[in-house]
Structure formats: C-alpha cells, structure tokens
Design a protein around this motif. Structure first.
Motif, PDB file in Angstrom:
ATOM      1  N   UNK A   1       0.815  -1.257   0.003  1.00 43.14           N
ATOM      2  CA  UNK A   1      -0.040   0.024  -0.087  1.00 43.14           C
ATOM      3  C   UNK A   1       0.957   1.225   0.074  1.00 43.14           C
ATOM      4  N   UNK A   2       2.056   1.455   0.724  1.00 42.19           N
ATOM      5  CA  UNK A   2       2.676   2.398   0.918  1.00 42.19           C
ATOM      6  C   UNK A   2       3.472   2.757  -0.551  1.00 42.19           C
ATOM      7  N   UNK A   3       3.893   1.521  -0.924  1.00 43.63           N
ATOM      8  CA  UNK A   3       4.713   1.633  -2.367  1.00 43.63           C
ATOM      9  C   UNK A   3       3.477   2.079  -3.335  1.00 43.63           C
ATOM     10  N   UNK A   4       2.364   1.867  -3.515  1.00 47.64           N
ATOM     11  CA  UNK A   4       1.453   2.598  -4.274  1.00 47.64           C
ATOM     12  C   UNK A   4       1.244   3.765  -4.250  1.00 47.64           C
ATOM     13  N   UNK A   5       1.052   4.093  -3.025  1.00 51.90           N
ATOM     14  CA  UNK A   5       1.118   5.578  -2.553  1.00 51.90           C
ATOM     15  C   UNK A   5       2.194   6.156  -2.976  1.00 51.90           C
ATOM     16  N   UNK A   6       3.501   5.961  -3.010  1.00 50.16           N
ATOM     17  CA  UNK A   6       4.393   6.506  -3.195  1.00 50.16           C
ATOM     18  C   UNK A   6       4.627   6.620  -4.736  1.00 50.16           C
ATOM     19  N   UNK A   7       4.205   5.687  -5.481  1.00 48.76           N
ATOM     20  CA  UNK A   7       4.124   5.487  -6.987  1.00 48.76           C
ATOM     21  C   UNK A   7       3.218   6.650  -7.188  1.00 48.76           C
ATOM     22  N   UNK A   8       2.021   6.812  -6.845  1.00 49.35           N
ATOM     23  CA  UNK A   8       1.165   7.767  -7.249  1.00 49.35           C
ATOM     24  C   UNK A   8       1.643   9.161  -6.929  1.00 49.35           C
ATOM     25  N   UNK A   9       2.358   9.362  -5.790  1.00 52.31           N
ATOM     26  CA  UNK A   9       2.879  10.838  -5.460  1.00 52.31           C
ATOM     27  C   UNK A   9       3.892  10.959  -6.203  1.00 52.31           C
ATOM     28  N   UNK A  10       4.800  10.280  -6.615  1.00 47.84           N
ATOM     29  CA  UNK A  10       5.830  10.511  -7.616  1.00 47.84           C
ATOM     30  C   UNK A  10       5.297  10.487  -9.101  1.00 47.84           C
ATOM     31  N   UNK A  11       4.215   9.722  -9.394  1.00 45.68           N
ATOM     32  CA  UNK A  11       3.778  10.212 -10.716  1.00 45.68           C
ATOM     33  C   UNK A  11       2.999  11.656 -10.694  1.00 45.68           C
ATOM     34  N   UNK A  12       2.276  12.026  -9.572  1.00 45.04           N
ATOM     35  CA  UNK A  12       1.806  13.256  -9.659  1.00 45.04           C
ATOM     36  C   UNK A  12       2.767  14.279  -9.514  1.00 45.04           C
ATOM     37  N   UNK A  13       3.707  14.250  -9.013  1.00 45.03           N
ATOM     38  CA  UNK A  13       4.891  15.130  -8.854  1.00 45.03           C
ATOM     39  C   UNK A  13       5.443  15.336 -10.510  1.00 45.03           C
ATOM     40  N   UNK A  14       5.801  14.172 -10.909  1.00 48.74           N
ATOM     41  CA  UNK A  14       6.256  14.196 -12.325  1.00 48.74           C
ATOM     42  C   UNK A  14       5.463  15.020 -13.198  1.00 48.74           C
ATOM     43  N   UNK A  15       4.114  14.755 -13.069  1.00 58.60           N
ATOM     44  CA  UNK A  15       3.081  15.281 -13.953  1.00 58.60           C
ATOM     45  C   UNK A  15       3.080  16.895 -13.590  1.00 58.60           C
ATOM     46  N   UNK A  16       3.060  17.287 -12.142  1.00 55.91           N
ATOM     47  CA  UNK A  16       3.139  18.722 -11.947  1.00 55.91           C
ATOM     48  C   UNK A  16       4.510  19.449 -12.637  1.00 55.91           C
ATOM     49  N   UNK A  17       5.531  18.585 -12.493  1.00 53.90           N
ATOM     50  CA  UNK A  17       6.902  19.145 -12.819  1.00 53.90           C
ATOM     51  C   UNK A  17       6.692  19.231 -14.575  1.00 53.90           C
ATOM     52  N   UNK A  18       6.257  18.412 -15.030  1.00 54.42           N
ATOM     53  CA  UNK A  18       6.137  18.560 -16.452  1.00 54.42           C
ATOM     54  C   UNK A  18       5.036  19.785 -16.900  1.00 54.42           C
ATOM     55  N   UNK A  19       4.055  19.809 -16.274  1.00 55.91           N
ATOM     56  CA  UNK A  19       3.025  20.913 -16.425  1.00 55.91           C
ATOM     57  C   UNK A  19       3.738  22.249 -16.160  1.00 55.91           C
ATOM     58  N   UNK A  20       4.596  22.323 -15.150  1.00 62.01           N
ATOM     59  CA  UNK A  20       5.273  23.640 -14.984  1.00 62.01           C
ATOM     60  C   UNK A  20       6.554  23.851 -16.013  1.00 62.01           C
ATOM     61  N   UNK A  21       6.976  22.644 -16.397  1.00 60.43           N
ATOM     62  CA  UNK A  21       8.037  23.063 -17.466  1.00 60.43           C
ATOM     63  C   UNK A  21       7.479  23.360 -18.940  1.00 60.43           C
ATOM     64  N   UNK A  22       5.977  22.777 -19.075  1.00 61.52           N
ATOM     65  CA  UNK A  22       5.306  23.392 -20.179  1.00 61.52           C
ATOM     66  C   UNK A  22       5.168  24.940 -20.175  1.00 61.52           C
ATOM     67  N   UNK A  23       4.382  25.198 -18.944  1.00 64.73           N
ATOM     68  CA  UNK A  23       4.168  26.487 -18.606  1.00 64.73           C
ATOM     69  C   UNK A  23       5.177  27.514 -18.835  1.00 64.73           C
ATOM     70  N   UNK A  24       6.245  27.082 -18.213  1.00 62.13           N
ATOM     71  CA  UNK A  24       7.566  27.749 -18.178  1.00 62.13           C
ATOM     72  C   UNK A  24       7.950  28.035 -19.408  1.00 62.13           C
ATOM     73  N   UNK A  25       7.976  26.895 -20.467  1.00 63.73           N
ATOM     74  CA  UNK A  25       8.614  27.095 -21.727  1.00 63.73           C
ATOM     75  C   UNK A  25       7.411  27.997 -22.687  1.00 63.73           C
ATOM     76  N   UNK A  26       5.826  27.833 -22.219  1.00 56.61           N
ATOM     77  CA  UNK A  26       4.973  28.565 -23.377  1.00 56.61           C
ATOM     78  C   UNK A  26       5.210  29.939 -22.955  1.00 56.61           C
ATOM     79  N   UNK A  27       5.797  30.423 -21.403  1.00 52.21           N
ATOM     80  CA  UNK A  27       5.908  31.957 -21.325  1.00 52.21           C
ATOM     81  C   UNK A  27       6.675  32.423 -22.095  1.00 52.21           C
ATOM     82  N   UNK A  28       7.699  31.728 -22.689  1.00 54.62           N
ATOM     83  CA  UNK A  28       8.994  32.089 -23.399  1.00 54.62           C
ATOM     84  C   UNK A  28       8.772  32.333 -24.602  1.00 54.62           C
ATOM     85  N   UNK A  29       7.610  31.590 -25.167  1.00 51.71           N
ATOM     86  CA  UNK A  29       7.268  31.508 -26.502  1.00 51.71           C
ATOM     87  C   UNK A  29       6.108  32.614 -26.838  1.00 51.71           C
ATOM     88  N   UNK A  30       6.485  33.876 -26.671  1.00 50.54           N
ATOM     89  CA  UNK A  30       5.519  34.830 -26.903  1.00 50.54           C
ATOM     90  C   UNK A  30       5.038  35.105 -28.123  1.00 50.54           C
TER      91      UNK A  30
END
Length: 146
Positions: free
Chosen positions: A83-112
């Motif tokens: 159960x703990x492993x599944x929770x950590x995997x879900x948290x890691x996946x969520x964190x990666x998704x947020x990082x990817x979104x953050x990178x995309x948003x950061x990249x998009x702000x520079x694409x004026x």
C-alpha cells in the motif's frame, strides 16, 4: 616340626586365598549392581528428558501457533508495504506530472510569438481594459495557443 609349619602355612595361605576370592566376588557383585542401577538410571533419564523436551521445549502446538502468528504478521506488513509503495508511486507520478506541466508552462511563457497580439496589453488593447481582453480558447494571456 617342619610338617606342622608346612601345615600352618598351607592353612593360612588357604584362608588368605578364600578371603581374597570372597572380596573379589563381593566387588564383582557390587560392580554388577552398580552397572544395573546405572543402566536403569539411563533409561529413566532418557524417558524424562524426552518427555520434558516434547512437553516444554519443543511444544508442537505452541510452536505451530507461533509460526502462524509470525506468518500473519508478515502478511500484514507486506500488505502495508505494498500500500505504501502504491501511494509513493502515485505521489511520484503526480509530482512528475506537475513538474512536466510546470516545464510546459515555463516554456510557453517564453514563446511569446504564439500569443495573440490582441491579448498583450499596449499593442491593440489598453492596459486598463485587462479584464476584457480577448484570449484564445478562454485561457489566460500567458498560456500559448494549442
């Protein structure tokens, strides 16, 4: 006189030999009794030690219960770890998704160059009319066109 001395010596030597044989027989009988007692003691000790070990040291049912409890505890711990492993995997996946979104948003702000000029204040729209600025697909002005 020599005959009487020889007779006395013969009788005395016979007496000593009979006493020595009697002592040897008594010692032999004593050793046989002690051997028999020792063998009986060995049998009794062996029976008692077997009983004691089976009853108290190697109690089968108590040992079986202990193994069962240990297996159940191990199963519960494994379930909690999974159960703990599944929770950590879900948290890691969520964190990666947020990082990817953050990178995309950061990249998009520079694409004026992808944003509409109507959504940038000061070109076609007055800065005081920020809330009424048109934007693509009802998104904010800093997000790129998709």
């Amino acid at each position: 006189m020599v005959d009487s001395a020889l007779c006395i010596q013969r009788v005395y030597r016979g007496y000593r030999a009979r006493n020595r044989v009697r002592r040897i027989k008594a010692l032999f009988a004593y050793l046989q009794r002690m051997y028999a007692y020792n063998q009986a003691a060995i049998v009794i000790q062996k029976a008692f030690r077997g009983f004691y070990i089976r009853k108290y040291v190697m109690d089968f049912y108590r040992r079986k219960d202990y193994i069962k409890m240990t297996a159940e505890a191990s199963h519960r711990i494994n379930e909690m770890a999974d159960t703990l492993k599944k929770i950590r995997e879900a948290d890691t996946a969520e964190l990666r998704r947020k990082e990817e979104i953050g990178k995309l948003q950061d990249h998009a702000t520079h694409m004026h160059f992808l944003t509409s000029t109507k959504s940038i204040p000061g070109i076609y729209a007055a800065p005081m009319l920020k809330d009424t600025l048109p934007s693509e697909f009802r998104s904010s002005q800093k997000e790129p066109l998709s």
